[in-house]
Design a protein around this motif. Structure first.
Motif, PDB file in Angstrom:
ATOM      1  N   VAL A 163       0.843  -1.207   0.000  1.00 28.77           N
ATOM      2  CA  VAL A 163       0.000   0.000   0.000  1.00 28.77           C
ATOM      3  C   VAL A 163       0.880   1.260   0.000  1.00 28.77           C
ATOM      4  O   VAL A 163       0.615   2.221  -0.739  1.00 28.77           O
ATOM      5  CB  VAL A 163      -0.950  -0.001   1.220  1.00 28.77           C
ATOM      6  CG1 VAL A 163      -1.651   1.345   1.345  1.00 28.77           C
ATOM      7  CG2 VAL A 163      -1.981  -1.125   1.097  1.00 28.77           C
ATOM      8  N   VAL A 164       1.949   1.249   0.804  1.00 25.42           N
ATOM      9  CA  VAL A 164       2.873   2.398   0.834  1.00 25.42           C
ATOM     10  C   VAL A 164       3.551   2.557  -0.521  1.00 25.42           C
ATOM     11  O   VAL A 164       3.768   3.681  -1.003  1.00 25.42           O
ATOM     12  CB  VAL A 164       3.932   2.202   1.950  1.00 25.42           C
ATOM     13  CG1 VAL A 164       4.943   3.346   1.926  1.00 25.42           C
ATOM     14  CG2 VAL A 164       3.266   2.113   3.318  1.00 25.42           C
ATOM     15  N   GLN A 165       3.874   1.420  -1.172  1.00 27.17           N
ATOM     16  CA  GLN A 165       4.550   1.491  -2.471  1.00 27.17           C
ATOM     17  C   GLN A 165       3.659   2.131  -3.543  1.00 27.17           C
ATOM     18  O   GLN A 165       4.147   2.834  -4.425  1.00 27.17           O
ATOM     19  CB  GLN A 165       4.989   0.091  -2.915  1.00 27.17           C
ATOM     20  CG  GLN A 165       5.955   0.119  -4.096  1.00 27.17           C
ATOM     21  CD  GLN A 165       6.326  -1.262  -4.572  1.00 27.17           C
ATOM     22  OE1 GLN A 165       5.468  -2.120  -4.779  1.00 27.17           O
ATOM     23  NE2 GLN A 165       7.613  -1.503  -4.759  1.00 27.17           N
ATOM     24  N   ILE A 166       2.346   1.891  -3.453  1.00 29.63           N
ATOM     25  CA  ILE A 166       1.409   2.533  -4.380  1.00 29.63           C
ATOM     26  C   ILE A 166       1.521   4.054  -4.273  1.00 29.63           C
ATOM     27  O   ILE A 166       1.590   4.771  -5.280  1.00 29.63           O
ATOM     28  CB  ILE A 166      -0.044   2.095  -4.078  1.00 29.63           C
ATOM     29  CG1 ILE A 166      -0.291   0.653  -4.526  1.00 29.63           C
ATOM     30  CG2 ILE A 166      -1.041   3.040  -4.729  1.00 29.63           C
ATOM     31  CD1 ILE A 166      -0.642   0.485  -5.967  1.00 29.63           C
ATOM     32  N   ASP A 167       1.535   4.558  -3.046  1.00 34.05           N
ATOM     33  CA  ASP A 167       1.640   6.018  -2.832  1.00 34.05           C
ATOM     34  C   ASP A 167       2.958   6.549  -3.388  1.00 34.05           C
ATOM     35  O   ASP A 167       2.999   7.629  -3.988  1.00 34.05           O
ATOM     36  CB  ASP A 167       1.533   6.341  -1.345  1.00 34.05           C
ATOM     37  CG  ASP A 167       0.144   6.027  -0.782  1.00 34.05           C
ATOM     38  OD1 ASP A 167      -0.811   6.051  -1.574  1.00 34.05           O
ATOM     39  OD2 ASP A 167       0.033   5.750   0.429  1.00 34.05           O
ATOM     40  N   THR A 168       4.044   5.802  -3.194  1.00 30.54           N
ATOM     41  CA  THR A 168       5.354   6.213  -3.702  1.00 30.54           C
ATOM     42  C   THR A 168       5.359   6.236  -5.224  1.00 30.54           C
ATOM     43  O   THR A 168       5.925   7.138  -5.851  1.00 30.54           O
ATOM     44  CB  THR A 168       6.450   5.253  -3.183  1.00 30.54           C
ATOM     45  OG1 THR A 168       6.363   5.159  -1.762  1.00 30.54           O
ATOM     46  CG2 THR A 168       7.837   5.750  -3.564  1.00 30.54           C
ATOM     47  N   ARG A 201       2.800   6.752  -7.188  1.00 34.44           N
ATOM     48  CA  ARG A 201       2.026   7.929  -7.626  1.00 34.44           C
ATOM     49  C   ARG A 201       2.870   9.205  -7.536  1.00 34.44           C
ATOM     50  O   ARG A 201       2.767  10.096  -8.383  1.00 34.44           O
ATOM     51  CB  ARG A 201       0.763   8.050  -6.777  1.00 34.44           C
ATOM     52  CG  ARG A 201      -0.290   6.985  -7.107  1.00 34.44           C
ATOM     53  CD  ARG A 201      -1.520   7.146  -6.270  1.00 34.44           C
ATOM     54  NE  ARG A 201      -2.528   6.145  -6.614  1.00 34.44           N
ATOM     55  CZ  ARG A 201      -3.264   5.479  -5.737  1.00 34.44           C
ATOM     56  NH1 ARG A 201      -3.124   5.714  -4.445  1.00 34.44           N
ATOM     57  NH2 ARG A 201      -4.150   4.595  -6.137  1.00 34.44           N
ATOM     58  N   GLU A 202       3.687   9.271  -6.500  1.00 37.62           N
ATOM     59  CA  GLU A 202       4.580  10.417  -6.344  1.00 37.62           C
ATOM     60  C   GLU A 202       5.574  10.496  -7.506  1.00 37.62           C
ATOM     61  O   GLU A 202       5.908  11.593  -7.982  1.00 37.62           O
ATOM     62  CB  GLU A 202       5.327  10.292  -5.005  1.00 37.62           C
ATOM     63  CG  GLU A 202       6.253  11.450  -4.679  1.00 37.62           C
ATOM     64  CD  GLU A 202       6.988  11.234  -3.368  1.00 37.62           C
ATOM     65  OE1 GLU A 202       7.974  11.946  -3.131  1.00 37.62           O
ATOM     66  OE2 GLU A 202       6.582  10.332  -2.591  1.00 37.62           O
ATOM     67  N   SER A 206       3.682  -1.658  -8.711  1.00 32.61           N
ATOM     68  CA  SER A 206       3.124  -1.553  -7.356  1.00 32.61           C
ATOM     69  C   SER A 206       1.736  -2.191  -7.280  1.00 32.61           C
ATOM     70  O   SER A 206       1.388  -2.825  -6.286  1.00 32.61           O
ATOM     71  CB  SER A 206       3.076  -0.092  -6.904  1.00 32.61           C
ATOM     72  OG  SER A 206       2.257   0.678  -7.765  1.00 32.61           O
TER      73      SER A 206
END
Length: 367
Positions: free
Chosen positions: A75-80, A82-83, A93
């Motif tokens: 889940v954290v990797q998805i946010d990264t 997107r960044e 991801s």
């Protein structure tokens, strides 16, 4: 200029620490590797580096059977991703998110995330077929083991362990029990060295199946118990179904049909909860044999009907001869359109194309 140099230094340090963690991980110092990677995740300002270290953490937790932690990092990797605003990072991801949910048996979410990947990129999804072409099933792990040997120590022992495990499964189904035992012992040795709990559970299941194939059920039972204990610990409900199928077959060998039905009931509850149609098909097949032996015709007919319903729903039959696939060892062949048939049926079909969709049957794939 100083800011630019500081940013570059951050990237270099991140890369060095990730490589340090990988070296520790490959040297079987898993907890030290995890501590190094967690420090990188906390301190690095480089999004690409953070993305990579999250991938390392996802893989490590998957191999240790810590699937909830695996999902958390996915889940954290998805946010990264997107960044970073890069479609390749985002695709990777989402695949990791799909893998995490698959391990937790959240199959509807797995399918949803895989579809997201397919919509984003031209991703090729590999499907594993439980179609009982054992010779072909043996070819691929043998080739993987050969590659690991050719490329030497630079390749992780984990690759060798998994290829040996899959070879053991194929050898057992072919009846080559001594070869199956040798491969499984080597896989288990590596799994123990690396603390790979999921693979340990699979090896114990394979050991039990080998002893069952030798009709040595007294040796098989404790190995099924040990496998079940680890499967429960790591949350592998699909694995639990496989264990219960093996236990059922042991009770059937001992003519303890009521105990076999008790194991089937537990497995069926799990399979229905997961929507595992292949597991249900196998359970109906076992029930058919049991009720045929007991002479209970009504129950027998009920499970015969349910078995064929599963075959129809899963399309587990040859599109040419109409026989169900998976009941016995047959040579199978998949076409580029993904429809599959008995090899002998395709050979009689010539070049007239796929009977299901009428595409030309050129460049056949593998099941």
């Amino acid at each position: 200029m100083r800011l630019f140099n500081a940013w570059e230094m951050g990237q270099d340090q991140t890369k060095q620490q990730i490589e340090k963690g990988l070296h520790l991980y490959q040297s079987n110092q898993t907890e030290k590797a995890l501590r190094v990677w967690m420090r990188v995740l906390e301190k690095s300002a480089d999004p690409a580096g953070r993305f990579r270290v999250l991938g390392c953490l996802i893989t490590a937790h998957a191999e240790m059977g810590r699937y909830k932690d695996m999902l958390k990092f996915a889940v954290v990797q998805i946010d990264t991703a997107r960044e970073l605003e890069d479609p390749d990072y985002l695709t990777e991801s989402y695949l990791n998110l799909a893998r995490s949910n698959e391990k937790l048996c959240e199959f509807q979410k797995t399918i949803s995330y895989c579809k997201t990947c397919l919509n984003m990129q031209g991703t090729t999804v590999s499907l594993q077929l439980n179609g009982q072409d054992y010779e072909k099933a043996l070819f691929f792990p043998c080739k993987a083991a050969e590659l690991v040997n050719d490329y030497g120590k630079g390749w992780s022992l984990k690759y060798r362990a998994m290829s040996q495990y899959h070879m053991a499964v194929a050898y057992r189904k072919l009846g080559h029990l001594a070869d199956a035992m040798d491969c499984c012992e080597e896989s288990m040795k590596i799994a123990l060295q690396h603390g790979d709990r999921p693979l340990q559970a699979l090896c114990l299941l394979c050991f039990a199946d080998i002893h069952r194939s030798r009709k040595d059920v007294q040796t098989a039972f404790p190995r099924y118990d040990s496998s079940m204990s680890i499967m429960t610990e790591i949350g592998n409900r699909l694995g639990l179904i496989q264990v219960l199928l093996g236990v059922t077959k042991c009770w059937m060998i001992q003519k303890e049909l009521d105990k076999a039905l008790e194991s089937i009931e537990k497995a069926q509850e799990l399979a229905e909860g997961l929507g595992n149609k292949l597991g249900l098909l196998k359970l109906h097949c076992l029930c058919e044999r049991i009720y045929r032996t007991k002479g209970q015709q009504r129950e027998l007919r009920d499970h015969v009907v349910k078995f064929h319903e599963c075959v129809e729903e899963m399309e587990l039959y040859c599109g040419m001869c109409g026989e169900s696939i998976g009941e016995k060892n047959n040579q199978l062949q998949a076409l580029p359109c993904s429809h599959f048939f008995h090899l002998k049926c395709l050979q009689t079909n010539g070049s007239r194309g796929c009977p299901n969709c009428r595409r030309l049957s050129v460049k056949p794939g593998y099941v």
